[in-house]
Design an enzyme around this catalytic site. Structure first.
Site, PDB file in Angstrom:
ATOM      1  CG  ASP A  86      50.026  34.965  48.016  1.00  0.00           C
ATOM      2  OD1 ASP A  86      50.973  34.911  47.369  1.00  0.00           O
ATOM      3  OD2 ASP A  86      48.824  34.470  47.915  1.00  0.00           O
TER       4      ASP A  86
ATOM      5  CG  ASP B  72      37.054  55.281  52.389  1.00  0.00           C
ATOM      6  OD1 ASP B  72      38.289  55.052  53.083  1.00  0.00           O
ATOM      7  OD2 ASP B  72      36.891  55.736  51.424  1.00  0.00           O
TER       8      ASP B  72
ATOM      9  CG  ASP C 215      37.378  50.213  54.559  1.00  0.00           C
ATOM     10  OD1 ASP C 215      38.496  50.097  54.819  1.00  0.00           O
ATOM     11  OD2 ASP C 215      36.584  51.316  54.410  1.00  0.00           O
TER      12      ASP C 215
ATOM     13  CD  GLU D  91      39.357  57.305  56.486  1.00  0.00           C
ATOM     14  OE1 GLU D  91      38.838  57.444  55.471  1.00  0.00           O
ATOM     15  OE2 GLU D  91      40.543  57.586  56.446  1.00  0.00           O
TER      16      GLU D  91
ATOM     17  CG  ASP E 118      45.143  34.739  49.453  1.00  0.00           C
ATOM     18  OD1 ASP E 118      45.841  34.514  48.653  1.00  0.00           O
ATOM     19  OD2 ASP E 118      44.883  34.288  50.521  1.00  0.00           O
TER      20      ASP E 118
ATOM     21  CG  ASP F 237      48.200  35.897  44.134  1.00  0.00           C
ATOM     22  OD1 ASP F 237      47.089  36.355  43.495  1.00  0.00           O
ATOM     23  OD2 ASP F 237      48.621  36.091  45.153  1.00  0.00           O
TER      24      ASP F 237
ATOM     25  CG  HIS G 113      44.798  51.501  54.662  1.00  0.00           C
ATOM     26  ND1 HIS G 113      43.929  51.701  55.731  1.00  0.00           N
ATOM     27  CD2 HIS G 113      44.320  51.995  53.641  1.00  0.00           C
ATOM     28  CE1 HIS G 113      42.941  52.403  55.298  1.00  0.00           C
ATOM     29  NE2 HIS G 113      43.176  52.566  53.923  1.00  0.00           N
ATOM     30  CG  ASP G 114      45.112  55.689  54.242  1.00  0.00           C
ATOM     31  OD1 ASP G 114      43.824  55.921  54.569  1.00  0.00           O
ATOM     32  OD2 ASP G 114      45.440  55.066  53.186  1.00  0.00           O
TER      33      ASP G 114
HETATM   34  O1  ISL Z   1      45.906  59.430  53.430  1.00  0.00           O
HETATM   35  C1  ISL Z   1      45.428  60.481  53.264  1.00  0.00           C
HETATM   36  C2  ISL Z   1      45.803  61.816  52.674  1.00  0.00           C
HETATM   37  O2  ISL Z   1      46.825  62.242  53.478  1.00  0.00           O
HETATM   38  C3  ISL Z   1      44.178  60.635  54.134  1.00  0.00           C
HETATM   39  O3  ISL Z   1      43.733  61.789  54.346  1.00  0.00           O
HETATM   40  C4  ISL Z   1      43.058  59.714  53.634  1.00  0.00           C
HETATM   41  O4  ISL Z   1      42.972  59.937  52.162  1.00  0.00           O
HETATM   42  C5  ISL Z   1      41.650  59.872  53.919  1.00  0.00           C
HETATM   43  O5  ISL Z   1      41.874  59.993  55.323  1.00  0.00           O
HETATM   44  C6  ISL Z   1      40.713  59.195  53.243  1.00  0.00           C
HETATM   45  O6  ISL Z   1      41.238  57.788  53.466  1.00  0.00           O
HETATM   46  C7  ISL Z   1      40.434  56.766  52.934  1.00  0.00           C
HETATM   47  O7  ISL Z   1      39.974  57.143  51.608  1.00  0.00           O
HETATM   48  C8  ISL Z   1      40.835  56.936  50.518  1.00  0.00           C
HETATM   49  C9  ISL Z   1      41.772  56.032  50.392  1.00  0.00           C
HETATM   50  O8  ISL Z   1      42.642  56.183  49.624  1.00  0.00           O
HETATM   51  C10 ISL Z   1      42.135  55.712  51.791  1.00  0.00           C
HETATM   52  O9  ISL Z   1      43.208  54.366  51.858  1.00  0.00           O
HETATM   53  C11 ISL Z   1      41.139  55.408  52.720  1.00  0.00           C
HETATM   54  O10 ISL Z   1      41.548  55.145  54.118  1.00  0.00           O
HETATM   55  C12 ISL Z   1      39.922  57.226  49.101  1.00  0.00           C
HETATM   56  O11 ISL Z   1      38.957  56.240  49.333  1.00  0.00           O
END
Ligand code: ISL
Length: 568
Positions: free
Chosen positions: A18, A203, A95, A265, A26, A22, A337-338
């Site tokens: 950051d 995505d 992305d 993805e 960023d 804030d 990030h997931d």
């Molecule tokens: O985190 C998941 C569910 O358990 C993954 O299946 C994820 O939702 C899926 O792979 C798609 O992810 C992507 O699209 C989503 C977004 O929330 C995720 O951050 C992104 O990586 C919708 O755009």
């Protein structure tokens, strides 16, 4: 494969650095850390969405594809980021979330409010189910559940119809059957290429082709919904769409010599799908980012942790290595990030082995065939956050899951453990730069708390320490660039049933690299005779060490979480 020697670093911008206090990361914050990334040795940087968004899904709900949300900066900051990366021989992958937009996107606003607009067909609008009144329970056009635990259909009283959203109701799905939609998205991607970006992470791109007509999925046990996933995962036109995207967006730039990276993805993709997506002769995408290994140690969902074994994990990853063979190309990752932090998920639970286990897991991944991805903080051995209550979780997927479980009669304490262990928030706590206030992430109040262990686990403590997790990642990234057998060799699994030892061979021409990793808290004996016999060879007696995590390694025994690479 142009990207065989590369390593990709993923940045989740709101949690990386950051610059203006804030509490939210960023683009200028990222620009200030380019020397750090160059020192690590990565050459591709993937930045998660920074476009204007209501932030329902932290930017994966885009309301303007060709601008920057003021939270993150300006388009000029993107230009400066591109220039800063290029000056360091690094490239920028952005992305693009093109299965859906935000409900606040002008396209959707017009689609739902302007009578007779052509934009109506830019989304999936459907009347109530046959014979049922609009708004009645069960009147949704199909029984699908969304990824975020609610019906995949939202009723719009203004129109008297429902719109489809595979994710949040604020993320309406675009109708890829409409060529005007596809052409608009391709034009947007070309606009970014003209601005100088070097590629795209697509995505959840493998759900854009829905199996028509839209229809109910198999009922889900204990749920009012059905499984739509099989009816929109790698659907009937997906490869046609990917080939068209390649032709309309990438080919004109590649024809001029521009190197443009595309990573798709593809949750739910099989190895057979992956070969179709990534076979260079098919001109679709460069690599897939798939999830089969992320399902290890999980039951019905990420919030349902189950016991797992190393053979289970190896079996999935070895199959991906072997099925993709010389034709397909896979991303290699533990984190994004997931996903919760790998060292908390597959690493050691003993603090004294945390760092060693981070290095061991990194070795088992980075020595495979494919393109490795490092998620911000993974190179430090960052861990999950010690959440204690559901009120600390902010991610929509976790919040909706809790609400759906409580609506089904569960008490919060019944779902708390699974929520905390599986929540995407674990990956989104701020990057730990130093031991100081808020880990050096912000001079303000961070949008998500910084892990208290930043006092021990932080970049400042590791960058110049040759024994640190950071330095080990740096060595692995360099090795991929130095040794053709790592980037281009084949993959031969060994000891697949061993509960502690992860062993495999990489071969290219005369080069044979034996990878030995102890994925356990106990020492492990390595039976080199048995390993060599798996290939019908005389007993291996390696003496030439390439790289090792511990002092004075011996190929016949590995200390807890020790990793060693030997020439054969
Ligand atoms: O985190 C998941 C569910 O358990 C993954 O299946 C994820 O939702 C899926 O792979 C798609 O992810 C992507 O699209 C989503 C977004 O929330 C995720 O951050 C992104 O990586 C919708 O755009």
């Amino acid at each position: 494969m142009r990207w065989a020697t590369s390593t990709v670093y993923q940045i989740y911008p709101r949690s990386f650095a950051d610059s203006d206090g804030d509490g939210v990361g960023d683009l200028p914050g990222i620009i200030g850390k380019l020397d750090y990334l160059q020192h690590l040795g990565v050459d591709v940087v993937w930045v998660s969405p920074f476009y204007p968004s209501p932030m329902v899904d932290n930017g994966y709900d885009i309301s303007d594809y060709q601008d920057v949300d003021p939270l993150f900066g300006t388009l000029e900051d993107v230009d400066e980021l591109i220039a800063g990366l290029h000056a360091r021989n690094m490239v920028l992958v952005i992305d693009v979330v093109i299965n859906h937009t935000s409900a606040a996107h002008p396209w959707f606003v017009e689609s739902r409010t302007v009578p007779e607009t052509p934009k109506r067909d830019w989304y999936w609008w459907r009347p109530p189910r046959e014979g049922m009144p609009f708004g009645a329970p069960g009147a949704e056009p199909t029984n699908w559940v969304s990824f975020f635990s609610e019906s995949a259909w939202e009723a719009d009283p203004g129109i008297g119809e429902y719109y489809l959203h595979l994710f949040a109701r604020d993320q309406p799905d675009l109708n890829w059957e409409n060529p005007a939609v596809r052409q608009e998205l391709y034009a947007m991607m070309r606009w970014w290429l003209d601005r100088g970006v070097d590629g795209f992470r697509l995505d959840v791109i493998n759900v854009v082709s829905k199996d028509l007509p839209l229809r109910d999925g198999e009922p889900l046990p204990g749920s009012p919904y059905g499984a739509g996933f099989p009816l929109f995962t790698c659907g009937p036109r997906i490869h046609e769409f990917m080939a068209e995207l390649h032709q309309e967006v990438l080919a004109p730039y590649r024809a001029t010599g521009r190197e443009v990276l595309t990573v798709a993805e593809t949750p739910g993709a099989t190895t057979a799908d992956a070969v179709l997506f990534t076979d260079p002769g098919r001109a679709e995408v460069d690599m897939v980012f798939q999830f089969e290994h992320m399902a290890v140690g999980r039951g019905v969902s990420r919030f349902d942790p189950t016991p797992w074994t190393l053979p289970q994990l190896k079996a999935v990853m070895h199959r991906w290595q072997q099925d993709l063979g010389a034709t397909g190309w896979n991303s290699l990752y533990w984190n994004n990030h997931d996903q919760p932090r790998v060292v908390s998920r597959f690493g050691s639970g003993r603090p004294e082995y945390r760092a060693a286990s981070a290095k061991a897991l990194a070795t088992a991944l980075h020595l495979q065939r494919g393109t490795p991805y490092v998620y911000q903080g993974e190179e430090l051995g960052m861990t999950n956050y010690p959440f204690t209550g559901v009120e600390q979780l902010v991610d929509i997927e976790s919040v909706n899951h809790l609400a759906s479980r409580m609506a089904a009669g569960s008490a919060p304490e019944q779902v708390l453990a699974g929520l905390i262990e599986g929540s995407r928030d674990n990956a989104r706590t701020p990057m730990q730069w130093d031991a100081g206030r808020h880990g050096g992430f912000t001079s303000g109040t961070p949008w998500l708390p910084v892990n208290p262990n930043h006092e021990v686990i932080n970049a400042a403590a590791q960058v110049d320490d040759p024994a640190s997790v950071f330095s080990w990642y740096r060595a692995l990234i360099a090795l991929r660039r130095e040794l053709p057998v790592v980037a281009h060799g084949d993959f031969v699994p060994l000891a697949s049933e061993d509960q502690q030892l992860w062993a495999f061979l990489r071969r290219l021409d005369d080069a044979r690299l034996l990878v030995l990793v102890n994925v356990s808290d106990e020492p492990v004996a390595v039976d080199l005779t048995a390993l060599s016999q798996e290939l019908g060879e005389s007993p291996w007696q390696p003496t030439d060490l390439v790289l090792g995590t511990h002092e004075s390694p011996a190929p016949t025994t590995l200390r807890p979480w020790e990793a060693a690479l030997w020439w054969l």
